[in-house]
Scaffold this active site. Sequence first.
Site, PDB file in Angstrom:
ATOM      1  N   LYS A  88      29.011  28.336  41.379  1.00 41.27           N
ATOM      2  CA  LYS A  88      30.103  29.234  41.006  1.00 41.27           C
ATOM      3  C   LYS A  88      30.942  28.640  39.868  1.00 41.27           C
ATOM      4  CE  LYS A  88      34.412  30.936  43.158  1.00 41.27           C
ATOM      5  NZ  LYS A  88      35.059  31.254  44.448  1.00 41.27           N
TER       6      LYS A  88
ATOM      7  N   HIS B 116      33.750  30.755  37.863  1.00 41.32           N
ATOM      8  CA  HIS B 116      35.079  31.334  38.128  1.00 41.32           C
ATOM      9  C   HIS B 116      36.160  30.811  37.178  1.00 41.32           C
ATOM     10  CE1 HIS B 116      37.994  32.905  41.496  1.00 41.32           C
ATOM     11  NE2 HIS B 116      37.844  33.756  40.479  1.00 41.32           N
TER      12      HIS B 116
ATOM     13  N   LYS C 289      44.591  29.820  53.223  1.00 41.28           N
ATOM     14  CA  LYS C 289      44.394  30.068  51.798  1.00 41.28           C
ATOM     15  C   LYS C 289      45.499  31.027  51.343  1.00 41.28           C
ATOM     16  CE  LYS C 289      41.155  32.413  48.677  1.00 41.28           C
ATOM     17  NZ  LYS C 289      39.832  33.065  48.545  1.00 41.28           N
TER      18      LYS C 289
ATOM     19  N   ASP D  71      33.610  26.297  49.247  1.00 46.57           N
ATOM     20  CA  ASP D  71      34.493  27.417  48.900  1.00 46.57           C
ATOM     21  C   ASP D  71      35.123  28.028  50.149  1.00 46.57           C
ATOM     22  OD1 ASP D  71      35.712  29.577  47.656  1.00 46.57           O
ATOM     23  OD2 ASP D  71      33.951  30.123  46.490  1.00 46.57           O
ATOM     24  N   ASP D  72      36.450  27.971  50.236  1.00 42.37           N
ATOM     25  CA  ASP D  72      37.192  28.611  51.341  1.00 42.37           C
ATOM     26  C   ASP D  72      36.836  28.037  52.707  1.00 42.37           C
ATOM     27  OD1 ASP D  72      38.317  30.214  49.416  1.00 42.37           O
ATOM     28  OD2 ASP D  72      37.758  32.116  50.340  1.00 42.37           O
TER      29      ASP D  72
ATOM     30  N   HIS E 152      32.654  31.469  51.041  1.00 46.26           N
ATOM     31  CA  HIS E 152      33.467  32.588  50.571  1.00 46.26           C
ATOM     32  C   HIS E 152      32.767  33.899  50.936  1.00 46.26           C
ATOM     33  CE1 HIS E 152      35.639  35.207  47.760  1.00 46.26           C
ATOM     34  NE2 HIS E 152      36.437  34.203  47.427  1.00 46.26           N
TER      35      HIS E 152
ATOM     36  N   CYS F  67      40.950  29.536  44.662  1.00 45.14           N
ATOM     37  CA  CYS F  67      39.680  29.024  44.138  1.00 45.14           C
ATOM     38  C   CYS F  67      39.750  28.591  42.679  1.00 45.14           C
ATOM     39  CB  CYS F  67      38.596  30.097  44.266  1.00 45.14           C
ATOM     40  SG  CYS F  67      38.298  30.718  45.931  1.00 45.14           S
TER      41      CYS F  67
ATOM     42  N   ASP G  25      37.526  23.888  47.824  1.00 45.23           N
ATOM     43  CA  ASP G  25      38.435  24.260  46.732  1.00 45.23           C
ATOM     44  C   ASP G  25      39.810  24.673  47.225  1.00 45.23           C
ATOM     45  OD1 ASP G  25      37.740  26.715  47.823  1.00 45.23           O
ATOM     46  OD2 ASP G  25      37.073  27.603  45.938  1.00 45.23           O
ATOM     47  N   ASN G  26      39.920  25.018  48.502  1.00 47.57           N
ATOM     48  CA  ASN G  26      41.210  25.321  49.140  1.00 47.57           C
ATOM     49  C   ASN G  26      40.959  25.455  50.631  1.00 47.57           C
ATOM     50  OD1 ASN G  26      40.554  28.216  47.391  1.00 47.57           O
ATOM     51  ND2 ASN G  26      40.549  28.337  49.621  1.00 47.57           N
TER      52      ASN G  26
END
Length: 453
Positions: free
Chosen positions: A120, A122, A279, A28-29, A198, A68, A256-257
């Site tokens: 996660k 989301h 991002k 994540d991130d 994240h 995300c 995810d990004n």
Amino acid sequence: MKAVFLLLFLTVALQAATKPNILVIVGDDMGYADVGFHSCKDIPTPNLDALAASGVRFTNGYVTGPYCSPTRAGLLAGRYQQRFGHEFNPGPSDAGLPVTEKTLANRLKDAGYATGLVGKWHLGSLESMHPQARGFDEFFGFLGGAHSYFDAGAILRGKEPVKEMDYTTNAFGREAAAFVEKHKAEPWFLYLAFNAVHTPMHATDARLAKFADIEDKTRRTYAAMMLAMDDAIGVVRKKLAETGQEQNTLVTFISDNGGPTMKGVTVNGSINAPLRGSKRTTLEGGIRVPFVVSWPGTVKPGVYEKPVIQLDLHATALAVAGAEAKVDGVNLLPYLSGEITAAPHDALYWRLGEQMAIRIGDFKLVRYDGNVDANDGGRHPVTAAKLYNLVTDIGEMKDLSAEMPDKVKELQAKWDAWNHTNVSPLWGSKGKGDGAEPGKPMKKKKKKAAAAE
């Protein structure tokens, strides 16, 4: 008659035994530069590096957006999220992956797989959007977009709250390993979706102590959080080896990004070099990510340089499971084996409100968030369309649009044709298209969504 039933049972059992397990891991991130296999120097990632060495590392691996939730929606649905309105992070309480979309878990469950999600979600908090209503047999994690790493808070096992928590990343590694152990006698699909790295910036004291030489506090905490995720991945890979499942498990890894590096986003200390952007932008720093596929004994280790996208992981998983569905991705295995030498895609596409991008071959046409250039945290207009040659200019610094107007027209026309197949966002910002402040859906759109459900 008994012999017939016995033969049928043995046939089904043999088919189940030959189906590979599927492990999809998402960070994540993450910053593009923050793994050892991308030459990171200050953060050791030995388990991710070992995973990359055991399989194929993609130098042009993308996700379908710089946020995300939308990219996770695209991954699980197997389609560009703009096709079903999940363009922005969900803001309204009733927003999430539309229930009209069948997930990878649904499809693999139908193919005879045990299915689990750790981490996660989301993708919606309504009961109809809960992971266990979307094809997952088991769930351990949280439904929102961010969570404390130390408090149980909203962590659930199934639908029941977890009362105690040491550190979420550690817990996710343990739970994933337990799932691997539990289902070793049957084909399984596990979606291991970390919230690391994240925000909030939470790290254990023991890991922080290992990075005392990093002066910047945010970067130091980020490094400790990255190490925790790498450790957790190591726990899962060790369990695969211990249970004899390593050769029969397809493992994929992406972020995810890209990392949030510009003012105006929740900066976490990540680095996207040599990419420009962050991002929340359609520059490479927002959408090009660490990307690995490993299947020892089946996928030959190496490097693959043609552009791929996370939608391909969905299609690849379906192919190895013997399942079929109409999706936007392609099965990567024939490309990795050399059976197919052409590029997997003639074009890749992005849309985030007014931001857009398209990549065809070496060239990318992009309109991006103007805050990248100002970097003052303010709201700036999306830039005019710019053209870059990513092979000679990975940092997107030399705009070729004035020199190559015909190429601009070609790419714009191709993007327009793709965009014609999309729908309006079901929620989110219509103005700057940055998704930072998602609003409620317009009444007209809400009615359409309700009708679809």
